[in-house]
Structure formats: structure tokens, C-alpha cells
Design a protein around this motif. Structure first.
Motif, short mmCIF file in Angstrom:
data_model
loop_
_atom_site.label_atom_id
_atom_site.label_comp_id
_atom_site.label_asym_id
_atom_site.label_seq_id
_atom_site.Cartn_x
_atom_site.Cartn_y
_atom_site.Cartn_z
N TYR A 32 0.84 -1.19 0.00
CA TYR A 32 0.00 0.00 0.00
C TYR A 32 0.88 1.25 0.00
N THR A 33 0.35 2.32 -0.56
CA THR A 33 1.02 3.61 -0.52
C THR A 33 -0.03 4.69 -0.41
N HIS A 34 0.40 5.91 -0.06
CA HIS A 34 -0.56 7.00 0.09
C HIS A 34 0.03 8.29 -0.46
N ILE A 39 0.07 9.73 7.20
CA ILE A 39 -0.66 8.50 7.50
C ILE A 39 -0.05 7.92 8.78
N LYS A 65 -7.41 1.80 -5.86
CA LYS A 65 -7.27 2.87 -4.87
C LYS A 65 -8.53 2.91 -4.03
N ASN A 68 -7.69 7.32 -0.60
CA ASN A 68 -6.33 7.87 -0.59
C ASN A 68 -5.23 6.83 -0.43
N ILE A 69 -5.57 5.56 -0.41
CA ILE A 69 -4.57 4.51 -0.29
C ILE A 69 -4.62 3.65 -1.54
N SER A 70 -3.47 3.54 -2.20
CA SER A 70 -3.37 2.72 -3.41
C SER A 70 -2.81 1.36 -3.06
N GLU A 71 -3.29 0.36 -3.77
CA GLU A 71 -2.88 -1.02 -3.51
C GLU A 71 -2.06 -1.54 -4.69
N ILE A 116 -5.81 2.66 10.39
CA ILE A 116 -5.09 3.68 9.63
C ILE A 116 -5.81 5.00 9.71
N THR A 118 -5.61 8.78 7.95
CA THR A 118 -5.04 9.60 6.88
C THR A 118 -5.65 10.99 6.95
#
Length: 131
Positions: A32-34, A39, A65, A68-71, A116, A118
Motif C-alpha cells: 500500500y502507498t498513500h 498516514i 485505490k 487515498n490509499i493505493s494497492e 489507519i 489519513t
């Protein structure tokens, strides 16, 4: 919820934050990334988190996505091309993950999950509109 209570009580966000959200992620082999201002993650059990520098993003495959979190997925053939930092995060400790860095949960317990938090400030919100 103590995580939300602590964030709100101790104002663990900036004064110019305009958008906040709380989500849970269960353990998986996904990364995952943001792109948020910040975060914060808190596990419900002791876990290992692997952080990956965003310069390795080209080796990952984008999935979807959500808030706001991409997988992403990392294919087996690319494991040797990516360097990770492994962090042991104890139950209920909070970790800040830098913007755009990838992270994954590496734990043997299938019940492990992450709470989490964000948030965006006015600048990160505007930058995301144009990107």
C-alpha cells in the motif's frame, strides 16, 4: 475507539488539515502507498511492517485505490529487485509512514490488522486534484 480518541485529543495532525479518514486493513500480501499529508498506522497485534522506498515503484503492479490509499502487487520475479526496511511494530504503537512509501504487513497471524488514519491539508488536496 482509542486510536481515534488519541489522534483527536493530542491533535496528531496539522492545523491546516481539511480531510481526515479512518480505515482498517487486514493482513494480505498486498503493498500500500498513500499521497496524503500524513498516514498513521496502529496494529491490533505485534506485526512486522516492510517499508519500501518509492524509487522501486516501477517493479510493482497497480491494483486499485481506496480512500487515498493505493494497492499494489509485487510479482515473485521482482522480489530481488526491491529493497525493504523491516520494522517490528508492537501492539497499539503508532507508526508514521512517509508520503509515497510502500508498506506491507508481514506476519504469520491472519487476524492481524492495521487501523489507519489519513489526512490531507489544503496543499496535498490541491496537488492530488492536478495529478
Amino acid at each position: 475507539d482509542t486510536f481515534k480518541y488519541n489522534i483527536d485529543t493530542y491533535r496528531l495532525f496539522s492545523p491546516i488539515s481539511i480531510s481526515k479518514s479512518y480505515i482498517n486493513i487486514m493482513q494480505s500480501n498486498k503493498y500500500y502507498t498513500h499521497n496524503c499529508e500524513l498516514i498513521l498506522i496502529r496494529p491490533n497485534k505485534d506485526i512486522k511492517i516492510e517499508l519500501t522506498n518509492p524509487k522501486y515503484l516501477e517493479h510493482f503492479k497497480y491494483n486499485k485505490k481506496y480512500k487515498n490509499i493505493s494497492e499494489y502487487d509485487l510479482e515473485q520475479k521482482n522480489y530481488d529487485k526491491v529493497a525493504n526496511i523491516e520494522i517490528v511494530l508492537h501492539q497499539y504503537n503508532i507508526l508514521y509512514v512517509p508520503r509515497f512509501w510502500l508498506y506491507t504487513i508481514s506476519n504469520n497471524d491472519s487476524n492481524a490488522s492495521l487501523e489507519i488514519f489519513t489526512c490531507h491539508n489544503i496543499f496535498t488536496y490541491l496537488f492530488n486534484i492536478f495529478n
